[in-house]
Design an enzyme around this catalytic site. Structure first.
Site, PDB file in Angstrom:
ATOM      1  N   GLU A 299     -23.260  13.668  -5.342  1.00 32.38           N
ATOM      2  CA  GLU A 299     -24.523  13.569  -5.326  1.00 32.38           C
ATOM      3  C   GLU A 299     -25.036  12.514  -6.267  1.00 32.38           C
ATOM      4  O   GLU A 299     -25.811  11.612  -5.952  1.00 32.38           O
ATOM      5  CB  GLU A 299     -25.600  14.820  -5.821  1.00 32.38           C
TER       6      GLU A 299
ATOM      7  N   HIS B  44       0.849  -1.095   0.157  1.00 36.91           N
ATOM      8  CA  HIS B  44       0.199  -0.049  -0.012  1.00 36.91           C
ATOM      9  C   HIS B  44       0.848   1.217  -0.044  1.00 36.91           C
ATOM     10  O   HIS B  44       0.138   2.590  -0.122  1.00 36.91           O
ATOM     11  CB  HIS B  44      -1.024   0.086   1.091  1.00 36.91           C
TER      12      HIS B  44
ATOM     13  N   ASP C 160     -28.419  16.055 -13.612  1.00 31.52           N
ATOM     14  CA  ASP C 160     -28.042  17.350 -13.380  1.00 31.52           C
ATOM     15  C   ASP C 160     -29.509  18.079 -12.761  1.00 31.52           C
ATOM     16  O   ASP C 160     -30.112  18.445 -13.541  1.00 31.52           O
ATOM     17  CB  ASP C 160     -27.870  17.974 -14.907  1.00 31.52           C
TER      18      ASP C 160
ATOM     19  N   GLU D 296     -18.044  16.898 -20.288  1.00 29.64           N
ATOM     20  CA  GLU D 296     -16.687  15.856 -19.520  1.00 29.64           C
ATOM     21  C   GLU D 296     -17.399  14.570 -19.205  1.00 29.64           C
ATOM     22  O   GLU D 296     -16.782  13.631 -19.164  1.00 29.64           O
ATOM     23  CB  GLU D 296     -16.282  16.838 -18.430  1.00 29.64           C
TER      24      GLU D 296
ATOM     25  N   ASP E   5      -9.917  21.127 -10.436  1.00 30.95           N
ATOM     26  CA  ASP E   5      -9.984  21.848  -9.396  1.00 30.95           C
ATOM     27  C   ASP E   5     -10.619  21.246  -8.031  1.00 30.95           C
ATOM     28  O   ASP E   5     -10.916  22.119  -7.008  1.00 30.95           O
ATOM     29  CB  ASP E   5     -10.954  23.169  -9.704  1.00 30.95           C
TER      30      ASP E   5
ATOM     31  N   ASP F 244     -12.168  16.196 -12.730  1.00 29.75           N
ATOM     32  CA  ASP F 244     -12.318  17.449 -11.764  1.00 29.75           C
ATOM     33  C   ASP F 244     -11.058  17.957 -11.246  1.00 29.75           C
ATOM     34  O   ASP F 244     -10.574  17.592 -10.127  1.00 29.75           O
ATOM     35  CB  ASP F 244     -13.272  16.847 -10.473  1.00 29.75           C
TER      36      ASP F 244
ATOM     37  N   ASP G  61     -27.909  23.274 -14.355  1.00 30.60           N
ATOM     38  CA  ASP G  61     -27.032  24.266 -14.678  1.00 30.60           C
ATOM     39  C   ASP G  61     -26.102  24.029 -15.697  1.00 30.60           C
ATOM     40  O   ASP G  61     -24.897  24.674 -15.890  1.00 30.60           O
ATOM     41  CB  ASP G  61     -26.483  24.921 -13.219  1.00 30.60           C
TER      42      ASP G  61
ATOM     43  N   SER H 154     -13.523  20.734  -7.356  1.00 33.59           N
ATOM     44  CA  SER H 154     -14.924  21.552  -6.774  1.00 33.59           C
ATOM     45  C   SER H 154     -16.100  20.328  -6.595  1.00 33.59           C
ATOM     46  O   SER H 154     -17.139  20.765  -5.963  1.00 33.59           O
ATOM     47  CB  SER H 154     -15.281  22.466  -7.884  1.00 33.59           C
TER      48      SER H 154
ATOM     49  N   ASN I 156     -30.226  20.660 -10.944  1.00 32.28           N
ATOM     50  CA  ASN I 156     -30.581  22.026 -10.894  1.00 32.28           C
ATOM     51  C   ASN I 156     -30.582  22.537 -12.252  1.00 32.28           C
ATOM     52  O   ASN I 156     -30.611  23.730 -12.480  1.00 32.28           O
ATOM     53  CB  ASN I 156     -29.608  22.738  -9.920  1.00 32.28           C
TER      54      ASN I 156
END
Length: 736
Positions: A721, A251, A710, A681, A672, A670, A714, A674, A712
Site C-alpha cells: 500500500e 539477464h 501506518d 525496521e 516471511d 520482509d 497497528d 507477508s 491502521n
C-alpha cells in the site's frame, strides 16, 4: 418489316443519346497525372509523419529501458553494501536477497535427492515428469504451460538438478556443425514471452535431432512467464543435449532478476520452496555456456565483443564462479596480500582501518561495528568491482561496468554517515577495494564484454555509456576478431529491434531478437534466423498478437506512442524538482516560460535520454502565443497516486522516483514475505536508503513518514500500500 425495323431501332437510338448525355467528360491525361501526384504527395507526407512518430516512440522506449538498466547497476552497489553490512545491522541471519547476492549453501539443498523429500499430493493435476526425460514428458510440459498450469516444486527442483549436472560437463564455448542437420535455428531474447516461444516451435518445429536450436540468452525477466520459458528450454536441453544449446545472457543473473521480475515470479509461483528453486536457478545460470560456434565460421554470443575479447581465454575460465557480472567474485576481494602493493605505493586506502584509526574516536566505532569493516572490500558491485581499471564512464551514472578506463579521473568518494557507518553514495565512487588478482579481474572483464556490449557504426571500442556496462565496438573490432579466428559472421542478441533483426558492420554482425511486442502491443516483431550448410542467414519474422491484426497501422502506432509518452511523462514528473531548478536560470522574471531551445536543453541535461525533445514538445508541454514553452505544463499530465499531507513534496518525489528500488530493499526486511514490516525496521531501512541516495533526513522526518503510512495504527507497515501511494498515475486515470 421496314416499319418494324424502324420501330425497334428508335428506342435504341434514344437510349444511346441519353447514355452519352449522362456520361461525364473524360478528363485529360495531364489532369489525371496532377491528381495522382497530389495524392502521392499527401500519402508520402502522411507516411513520413507516421514513421517519425514510430521512430521517436521507439527512442523513448529504448532510452527509458537503458536508463533503468543504469539504475539497476547503481542499485547493485547498494545491494552489495547491504550484503556486507545488513546482518550486523539488524542482528539476524542472512535473508533471501542476501543469500542471492552471496548465497550460503543450504545443507538440505546440497543433497542431490533433496527433491525426493517433497511430497506430491494426489490432488495435483499438473504435469508429472521422470528422468531420463522422454518426448512425452516434454510434450506434457508444454501442453500444461499452455493451460497456465504450474510444474510442481518437486519436479522443478529435479529438473534444475539434472540441468545443473549436464551443464557442468559442457565447455564454455560449444561447437555445432550443420553437417548433422539441414539447418540450425538461432533465437534471440525471449524475456518470459511464452507465446513467442510456442509460436517459434509451431512455425519451425519442436527441438529434435532434425531441428537443432541455439537460444542466445535472456530467457527470463520482464515477461510474466519466465519460469515456464526457462523450464521448457531446460527440458529440451536434457532431452537433446547435442542439438539444443543455450547461451548465457546478461539477464541470467540473480541480481538482474531482483529488479526485472524473475525473482518475484518464482516466489509467487512457489511460495513454499521458492528460496531453494531460486538458489538452484542461480547455480544453473552461472553454468550456462558463454558462446556457441557453428562450423568454425559463425560465433554466437549474447551481447558482443570488445577489443580485448580473447576467446581462448574465455574458454578456459571457471564460468560458474561469475555468479553475477554486476560484481566481482568475492574470492578476488578476500586475497590476504592483495592490498600490500597498494598500501606501499599510496599509503592507507581511504576508508580502510588504518585511515579510520587517525580519526578521533574511530577505534571505539570500529570495535562497535567490527563486522562493518567488510565495506572496504565489497561495498559496491558495479562501481567498486571495476577496481583498478574501470572508471566513471557515464555522464548519467558513474556506476558502470565498462572494463576500459576513461580519460577523466574519478571524483573523490563522498560518504554518508548512518549511525557511525560510512555508506557510499550510489552516484559517487565508493571507496575502492585493493587491486584484484589479474586472472580474476580479467575473467570478469571478459564476461562483462560478452554479455553487455553493443555494436556501433563508428570504428573503435569505447565504454557503453548508455547502458552503463560493457562497451560499444565498431566494425574494425568485429573484423579483427573474425579475421583472427577465421570466422565470417557474428550473431548476437541483447537489443530489441523493430523488425526482430538487424544487420550491421557490413554484414558481419547480425542482431536477432525473438520477443515480439517487447515494449508495447505492436511495438516490434520477433524473429529467428536459420543457417544451412552454406551459412547464409535466412530470417523469419512473426508477431504474437490477439488484437494487433485487427488494428490498422495508424492505430498500432498510436497505441505504442501513447504508452511511450505516458512513460516519458512519468519520468518528467519523478524529476520535477531537478527540472524546475534547471528552468529557473532561464526564467529571470519568474514568468513560467522559457524558449523551446532552453526547454529542450534542460530536459536533456537532467534526464540524459538523448531524445528529440523539440519534436516531442507538443506532447509534453504547452506553447505560448509568442512561441515560448510553459514549462510547468510538463507536469500537468501526471500526479501521485495518493496525497499524504505528512510527506513533504521533495520526499514524495524521491519516493516516486525510487519506487522500484524501495520495493526491492523492503523485500530484504520482509523475511516471511507477508508484505508487512515493523515501524522500527522501516526506519532502519529508510536510513540506509537515504544514505544510498545521499539524502539527509532527520529521524523526525522518517518517523513522520512511518506514521503516515501506518494506516491502521497497528505498528506495522503494509509496504505494498505504501508503494501504491507513491505510484505515479495519469490524472485522467486518477479522475476515473
Amino acid at each position: 418489316m421496314g416499319c418494324g425495323t424502324s420501330i425497334s431501332t428508335e428506342p435504341q437510338g434514344r437510349a444511346m443519346e441519353t447514355e452519352e448525355a449522362s456520361s461525364p467528360a473524360t478528363p485529360s491525361p495531364a489532369l489525371t497525372m496532377k491528381a495522382a501526384i497530389l495524392i502521392q504527395g499527401w500519402y508520402r507526407r502522411y507516411m513520413a509523419r507516421l514513421e517519425m512518430r514510430r521512430r521517436y516512440t521507439w527512442s523513448i522506449f529504448q532510452s527509458i529501458e537503458y536508463a533503468g538498466e543504469q539504475d539497476q547497476l547503481q542499485l547493485s552497489s547498494f545491494f552489495s553494501f547491504m550484503l556486507d553490512n545488513f546482518t550486523h545491522l539488524n542482528g539476524s541471519g542472512p535473508d533471501l536477497i542476501s543469500q542471492l547476492l552471496d548465497p550460503v549453501v543450504d545443507p538440505w539443498l546440497g543433497r542431490e535427492t533433496c527433491y525426493e523429500l517433497i511430497p506430491v499430493a494426489e490432488s495435483y493435476s499438473g504435469p508429472r515428469i521422470s528422468f531420463p526425460l522422454s518426448v512425452s514428458h516434454t510434450n506434457s510440459l508444454v501442453n500444461a504451460f499452455k493451460e497456465h498450469q504450474t510444474l510442481h516444486a518437486r519436479y522443478a527442483l529435479q529438473l534444475l538438478w539434472e540441468t545443473k549436472k549436464l551443464l557442468k560437463q559442457m565447455p564454455n564455448i560449444v561447437h555445432m556443425s550443420t553437417s548433422y542437420a539441414k539447418e540450425i535455428t538461432i533465437c534471440g531474447d525471449l524475456h518470459g514471452h511464452l507465446d513467442d516461444l510456442l509460436l517459434i516451435f509451431y512455425k519451425n518445429g519442436l527441438p529434435s535431432a532434425e531441428t537443432p536450436y541455439v537460444f542466445n540468452g535472456d530467457f527470463v525477466d520482464r515477461g510474466k512467464q519466465s519460469t515456464e520459458v526457462v523450464l521448457i528450454l531446460f527440458a529440451y536441453l536434457l532431452l537433446y543435449p547435442n542439438h539444443m544449446h543455450l547461451n548465457r545472457g546478461n539477464h541470467e543473473d540473480h541480481i538482474m532478476n531482483l529488479r526485472y521480475g524473475f525473482t518475484k515470479e518464482v516466489m509467487q509461483k512457489y511460495k513454499t520452496h521458492g528460496r531453494e528453486i531460486l538458489q538452484l536457478f542461480q547455480d544453473v545460470f552461472s553454468l550456462l555456456p558463454i558462446a556457441t560456434v557453428i562450423d568454425s565460421k559463425v560465433l554466437i554470443v549474447h551481447g558482443g565483443i570488445s577489443d580485448q575479447t580473447d576467446l581462448d581465454f574465455l574458454n578456459s575460465i571457471e564460468r560458474q564462479k561469475v555468479k553475477s557480472a554486476l560484481r566481482l567474485p568475492r574470492r578476488s576481494l578476500e586475497e590476504p596480500d592483495v592490498s600490500r602493493p597498494y598500501k606501499q605505493a599510496h599509503g592507507p586506502r581511504p576508508g580502510s582501518s588504518h585511515s579510520r584509526r587517525q580519526r578521533p574516536g574511530a577505534q571505539t566505532k570500529r570495535k562497535r561495528h567490527r563486522g562493518l569493516s567488510r565495506q572496504d572490500s565489497g561495498s559496491s558491485s558495479s562501481s567498486s568491482s571495476s577496481s583498478s581499471s574501470s572508471s566513471l564512464c557515464s555522464s548519467r551514472t558513474p556506476s558502470c561496468l565498462s572494463p576500459r578506463p576513461c580519460s577523466s579521473p574519478p571524483p573523490p568518494p563522498v560518504p554518508f554517515s548512518v549511525d557511525g557507518l560510512q555508506v557510499p553514495f550510489l552516484d559517487s565512487l565508493a571507496s575502492l577495494p585493493p587491486p584484484s588478482p589479474p586472472r580474476v579481474e580479467r575473467e570478469w572483464k571478459q564476461m562483462v564484454d560478452v554479455l553487455w556490449s553493443d555494436p556501433k557504426p563508428q570504428d573503435g571500442c569505447t565504454p557503453n555509456t548508455f547502458r552503463g556496462g560493457g562497451c560499444y565496438y565498431g566494425p574494425d573490432v568485429t573484423q579483427r576478431l573474425l579475421r583472427h579466428h577465421g570466422y565470417q559472421l557474428l550473431i548476437r542478441s541483447h537489443e530489441c529491434k523493430q523488425e526482430g533483426y538487424e544487420i550491421c558492420h557490413g554484414g558481419n554482425v547480425i542482431t536477432i531478437f525473438s520477443a515480439s511486442n517487447y515494449y508495447e502491443e505492436g511495438s516490434n516483431r520477433g524473429a529467428y534466423v536459420k543457417l544451412g550448410q552454406d551459412l547464409l542467414p535466412r530470417f523469419y519474422q512473426y508477431q504474437v498478437s490477439r488484437t494487433t491484426r485487427k488494428l490498422t497501422l495508424t492505430q498500432r502506432v498510436r497505441a505504442a506512442e501513447g504508452s511511450a509518452l505516458r512513460a516519458l511523462q512519468e519520468k518528467l514528473f519523478s524529476h520535477r524538482s531537478e527540472l524546475l531548478t534547471g528552468f529557473l536560470p532561464f526564467d529571470h522574471n519568474n514568468t513560467g516560460f522559457v524558449s523551446v531551445s532552453e526547454w529542450a536543453q534542460v530536459l536533456e541535461t537532467v534526464l540524459r535520454l538523448d531524445l528529440p525533445w523539440r519534436t516531442l514538445r507538443p506532447h509534453l508541454a504547452r506553447l505560448a502565443p509568442d512561441g515560448s514553452v510553459e514549462y510547468l505544463s510538463c507536469f500537468d499530465y501526471m500526479g501521485p497516486g495518493l496525497h499524504l499531507p505528512q510527506v513533504t513534496p521533495n520526499l514524495a518525489e524521491t519516493l516516486v522516483r525510487y519506487r522500484t528500488d524501495l520495493e526491492l530493499i523492503f523485500n530484504i526486511i520482509d523475511k516471511d514475505h507477508s508484505g508487512l514490516i515493523s515501524l522500527d525496521e522501516f526506519r532502519h531501512t529508510w536510513r540506509l536508503f537515504s544514505g544510498h541516495l545521499g539524502v539527509a533526513l532527520d529521524d523526525g522526518a522518517i518517523d513522520a513518514l512511518a506514521r503516515s503510512i501506518d494506516f491502521n495504527k497497528d505498528g506495522s507497515i503494509d509496504f505494498t500500500e505504501f508503494l501504491e501511494a507513491f505510484r505515479v498515475v495519469h490524472k485522467l486515470d486518477k479522475d476515473h
